[in-house]
Design a protein around this motif. Structure first.
Motif, PDB file in Angstrom:
ATOM      1  N   MET A   1     -48.068  25.239  10.774  1.00 35.98           N
ATOM      2  CA  MET A   1     -47.213  24.916  11.910  1.00 35.98           C
ATOM      3  C   MET A   1     -45.941  25.737  11.820  1.00 35.98           C
ATOM      4  O   MET A   1     -45.453  26.051  10.738  1.00 35.98           O
ATOM      5  N   ALA A   2     -45.368  26.100  12.934  1.00 38.00           N
ATOM      6  CA  ALA A   2     -44.223  27.009  12.971  1.00 38.00           C
ATOM      7  C   ALA A   2     -42.958  26.313  12.512  1.00 38.00           C
ATOM      8  O   ALA A   2     -42.794  25.110  12.692  1.00 38.00           O
ATOM      9  N   PRO A   3     -42.054  27.065  11.885  1.00 32.57           N
ATOM     10  CA  PRO A   3     -40.769  26.481  11.516  1.00 32.57           C
ATOM     11  C   PRO A   3     -39.972  26.090  12.737  1.00 32.57           C
ATOM     12  O   PRO A   3     -40.084  26.713  13.787  1.00 32.57           O
ATOM     13  N   VAL A   4     -39.163  25.050  12.595  1.00 34.64           N
ATOM     14  CA  VAL A   4     -38.292  24.625  13.674  1.00 34.64           C
ATOM     15  C   VAL A   4     -37.133  25.610  13.783  1.00 34.64           C
ATOM     16  O   VAL A   4     -36.528  25.988  12.783  1.00 34.64           O
ATOM     17  N   THR A   5     -36.835  26.060  14.972  1.00 31.06           N
ATOM     18  CA  THR A   5     -35.739  27.011  15.166  1.00 31.06           C
ATOM     19  C   THR A   5     -34.412  26.385  14.767  1.00 31.06           C
ATOM     20  O   THR A   5     -34.078  25.289  15.185  1.00 31.06           O
ATOM     21  N   ALA A   6     -33.661  27.075  13.932  1.00 31.43           N
ATOM     22  CA  ALA A   6     -32.387  26.533  13.467  1.00 31.43           C
ATOM     23  C   ALA A   6     -31.415  27.674  13.234  1.00 31.43           C
ATOM     24  O   ALA A   6     -31.772  28.690  12.646  1.00 31.43           O
ATOM     25  N   PRO A   7     -30.192  27.551  13.686  1.00 34.46           N
ATOM     26  CA  PRO A   7     -29.205  28.618  13.487  1.00 34.46           C
ATOM     27  C   PRO A   7     -28.784  28.730  12.034  1.00 34.46           C
ATOM     28  O   PRO A   7     -28.781  27.745  11.302  1.00 34.46           O
ATOM     29  N   ASP A   8     -28.457  29.920  11.602  1.00 29.08           N
ATOM     30  CA  ASP A   8     -27.956  30.153  10.256  1.00 29.08           C
ATOM     31  C   ASP A   8     -26.470  29.816  10.225  1.00 29.08           C
ATOM     32  O   ASP A   8     -25.677  30.462  10.893  1.00 29.08           O
ATOM     33  N   ILE A   9     -26.109  28.793   9.429  1.00 29.49           N
ATOM     34  CA  ILE A   9     -24.695  28.391   9.382  1.00 29.49           C
ATOM     35  C   ILE A   9     -24.106  28.563   7.984  1.00 29.49           C
ATOM     36  O   ILE A   9     -23.121  27.941   7.634  1.00 29.49           O
ATOM     37  N   SER A  10     -24.755  29.418   7.173  1.00 24.47           N
ATOM     38  CA  SER A  10     -24.305  29.542   5.782  1.00 24.47           C
ATOM     39  C   SER A  10     -22.886  30.079   5.672  1.00 24.47           C
ATOM     40  O   SER A  10     -22.123  29.655   4.814  1.00 24.47           O
ATOM     41  N   GLY A  11     -22.559  31.065   6.495  1.00 23.99           N
ATOM     42  CA  GLY A  11     -21.208  31.617   6.476  1.00 23.99           C
ATOM     43  C   GLY A  11     -20.807  32.159   5.126  1.00 23.99           C
ATOM     44  O   GLY A  11     -19.653  32.099   4.727  1.00 23.99           O
ATOM     45  N   ASN A  12     -21.747  32.714   4.374  1.00 27.14           N
ATOM     46  CA  ASN A  12     -21.471  33.161   3.018  1.00 27.14           C
ATOM     47  C   ASN A  12     -21.117  34.636   3.011  1.00 27.14           C
ATOM     48  O   ASN A  12     -21.938  35.489   3.316  1.00 27.14           O
ATOM     49  N   THR A  46     -34.361  25.179   2.296  1.00 33.14           N
ATOM     50  CA  THR A  46     -35.482  25.022   3.202  1.00 33.14           C
ATOM     51  C   THR A  46     -36.087  23.673   2.866  1.00 33.14           C
ATOM     52  O   THR A  46     -36.362  23.391   1.692  1.00 33.14           O
ATOM     53  N   ILE A  47     -36.255  22.812   3.865  1.00 34.94           N
ATOM     54  CA  ILE A  47     -36.875  21.517   3.614  1.00 34.94           C
ATOM     55  C   ILE A  47     -38.063  21.354   4.550  1.00 34.94           C
ATOM     56  O   ILE A  47     -38.057  21.816   5.692  1.00 34.94           O
ATOM     57  N   SER A  48     -39.112  20.694   4.046  1.00 36.73           N
ATOM     58  CA  SER A  48     -40.303  20.490   4.856  1.00 36.73           C
ATOM     59  C   SER A  48     -40.721  19.028   4.837  1.00 36.73           C
ATOM     60  O   SER A  48     -40.400  18.276   3.909  1.00 36.73           O
ATOM     61  N   VAL A  68     -23.878  23.201   4.790  1.00 38.26           N
ATOM     62  CA  VAL A  68     -24.688  24.281   4.232  1.00 38.26           C
ATOM     63  C   VAL A  68     -25.811  24.629   5.197  1.00 38.26           C
ATOM     64  O   VAL A  68     -26.137  23.877   6.114  1.00 38.26           O
ATOM     65  N   ASN A  69     -26.420  25.791   4.968  1.00 38.70           N
ATOM     66  CA  ASN A  69     -27.547  26.216   5.779  1.00 38.70           C
ATOM     67  C   ASN A  69     -28.790  25.442   5.362  1.00 38.70           C
ATOM     68  O   ASN A  69     -29.169  25.448   4.191  1.00 38.70           O
ATOM     69  N   VAL A  70     -29.419  24.761   6.300  1.00 38.07           N
ATOM     70  CA  VAL A  70     -30.637  23.996   6.036  1.00 38.07           C
ATOM     71  C   VAL A  70     -31.696  24.426   7.042  1.00 38.07           C
ATOM     72  O   VAL A  70     -31.503  24.272   8.256  1.00 38.07           O
ATOM     73  N   HIS A  71     -32.795  24.954   6.543  1.00 43.34           N
ATOM     74  CA  HIS A  71     -33.855  25.479   7.402  1.00 43.34           C
ATOM     75  C   HIS A  71     -35.049  24.531   7.366  1.00 43.34           C
ATOM     76  O   HIS A  71     -35.668  24.362   6.307  1.00 43.34           O
ATOM     77  N   PRO A  72     -35.410  23.882   8.479  1.00 48.11           N
ATOM     78  CA  PRO A  72     -36.515  22.928   8.479  1.00 48.11           C
ATOM     79  C   PRO A  72     -37.852  23.578   8.832  1.00 48.11           C
ATOM     80  O   PRO A  72     -37.918  24.461   9.693  1.00 48.11           O
ATOM     81  N   VAL A  73     -38.923  23.118   8.180  1.00 49.86           N
ATOM     82  CA  VAL A  73     -40.278  23.575   8.501  1.00 49.86           C
ATOM     83  C   VAL A  73     -41.190  22.358   8.560  1.00 49.86           C
ATOM     84  O   VAL A  73     -41.355  21.653   7.557  1.00 49.86           O
ATOM     85  N   VAL A  74     -41.758  22.104   9.729  1.00 52.23           N
ATOM     86  CA  VAL A  74     -42.724  21.014   9.867  1.00 52.23           C
ATOM     87  C   VAL A  74     -44.044  21.480   9.268  1.00 52.23           C
ATOM     88  O   VAL A  74     -44.575  22.523   9.663  1.00 52.23           O
ATOM     89  N   ALA A  75     -44.570  20.741   8.293  1.00 54.70           N
ATOM     90  CA  ALA A  75     -45.780  21.194   7.612  1.00 54.70           C
ATOM     91  C   ALA A  75     -46.565  20.028   7.042  1.00 54.70           C
ATOM     92  O   ALA A  75     -45.997  19.076   6.510  1.00 54.70           O
ATOM     93  N   ASN A  76     -47.871  20.128   7.155  1.00 54.91           N
ATOM     94  CA  ASN A  76     -48.803  19.210   6.502  1.00 54.91           C
ATOM     95  C   ASN A  76     -49.430  19.967   5.345  1.00 54.91           C
ATOM     96  O   ASN A  76     -50.230  20.883   5.555  1.00 54.91           O
ATOM     97  N   LEU A  77     -49.095  19.599   4.129  1.00 54.87           N
ATOM     98  CA  LEU A  77     -49.526  20.374   2.967  1.00 54.87           C
ATOM     99  C   LEU A  77     -51.006  20.236   2.657  1.00 54.87           C
ATOM    100  O   LEU A  77     -51.514  20.904   1.751  1.00 54.87           O
ATOM    101  N   ALA A  78     -51.707  19.391   3.414  1.00 57.03           N
ATOM    102  CA  ALA A  78     -53.159  19.349   3.285  1.00 57.03           C
ATOM    103  C   ALA A  78     -53.798  20.555   3.978  1.00 57.03           C
ATOM    104  O   ALA A  78     -54.994  20.812   3.825  1.00 57.03           O
ATOM    105  N   ASN A  79     -52.975  21.309   4.706  1.00 57.52           N
ATOM    106  CA  ASN A  79     -53.429  22.471   5.454  1.00 57.52           C
ATOM    107  C   ASN A  79     -52.919  23.740   4.770  1.00 57.52           C
ATOM    108  O   ASN A  79     -51.709  23.942   4.635  1.00 57.52           O
TER     109      ASN A  79
END
Length: 261
Positions: A1-12, A46-48, A68-79
């Protein structure tokens, strides 16, 4: 499944990028608390999780509290395709990986005589096979991070269970999957220590989460471990030098038995 679109807010703006971590099963419970403690350390994430709504809620809370920058990915690890997508999404966002936290898993109660093959396959697929694939696919990024920071290296932390150390009746497949996960961590350290990568299994007894809430009639919830107990150990492991290899940490509930789930 595709990652959820999220802006980069790290500002590093530092010349060396912040440390990054990938945490599976991070929308609630132990996984969320681990992500929260790592975010508090300034770690980019990155959290799933399987459920989109819960995952996005977790992301909002982490960003709001820590910035902090948090990048979400919807995923079923059985796949298998979702397993690959989680790793690819992290690489596309951060390039390297300092800490891989294998928290997602499933449980199934059943004796050896009674457990169906269907439930056995699900438990072993999610709790072991997907963890193996995540490690395998993430190794190039872990090695890259370790080469960038040779003093601290890179680390894998896998949430196993005390049932992987001391068997419990009725948890045949679950205990077997966690025992194998502990062995996988030990083998990974043996094979990858020269590359600055090591692995640790954390094997707790019952932890007070949504998953164990249904056990309130058999186990006193007040006697259970807290998610924060596990999260503190993950943070501590992330602070160790590359010289320190910790194969397995067993956390028992307080009580007279040495191994008490």
């Amino acid at each position: 499944m595709a990652p959820v679109t999220a802006p980069d807010i790290s500002g590093n703006a530092d010349s060396q990028p912040r440390r990054s971590a990938l945490v599976t099963g991070a929308s609630r419970g132990i996984g969320y608390e681990i992500a929260r403690r790592l975010a508090g350390q300034g770690c980019e994430l990155t959290i799933s999780a399987r459920r989109r709504d819960g995952l996005l809620e977790a992301v909002d809370k982490l960003r709001s509290e820590f910035g902090v920058n948090v990048h979400p990915v919807v995923a079923n690890l059985a796949n298998d395709a979702d397993v690959a997508e989680v790793v690819n999404a992290h690489e596309g966002r951060y390039g390297a990986l300092d800490l891989l936290v294998l928290n997602a898993g499933v449980g199934a109660a059943g004796t050896v005589a009674e457990l169906s093959v269907k439930h056995y396959d699900l438990v072993l697929n999610v709790n072991l096979r997907s963890q193996f694939l995540l490690v395998q696919k993430a190794l190039p990024m872990l090695r890259k991070a370790a080469a960038t920071r040779p003093s601290s290296g890179a680390r894998v932390v896998a949430l196993a269970s005390i049932t992987g150390v001391a068997a419990e009746a009725g948890l045949s497949a679950y205990g077997a999957s966690k025992a194998a996960l502990i062995s996988l961590c030990e083998t990974l350290s043996l094979e990858e220590a020269a590359n600055g990568v090591s692995a640790t299994a954390i094997s707790p007894g019952f932890v007070a989460t949504d998953m164990t809430a249904q056990m309130d009639k058999t186990v006193d919830v007040d006697s259970m471990l807290r998610a924060s107990d596990v999260a503190e150990l993950v943070v501590a492991l992330s602070h160790l030098s590359a010289k320190a290899v910790v194969p397995n940490i067993v956390i028992s509930r307080a009580g007279p038995a040495i191994w008490r789930a």
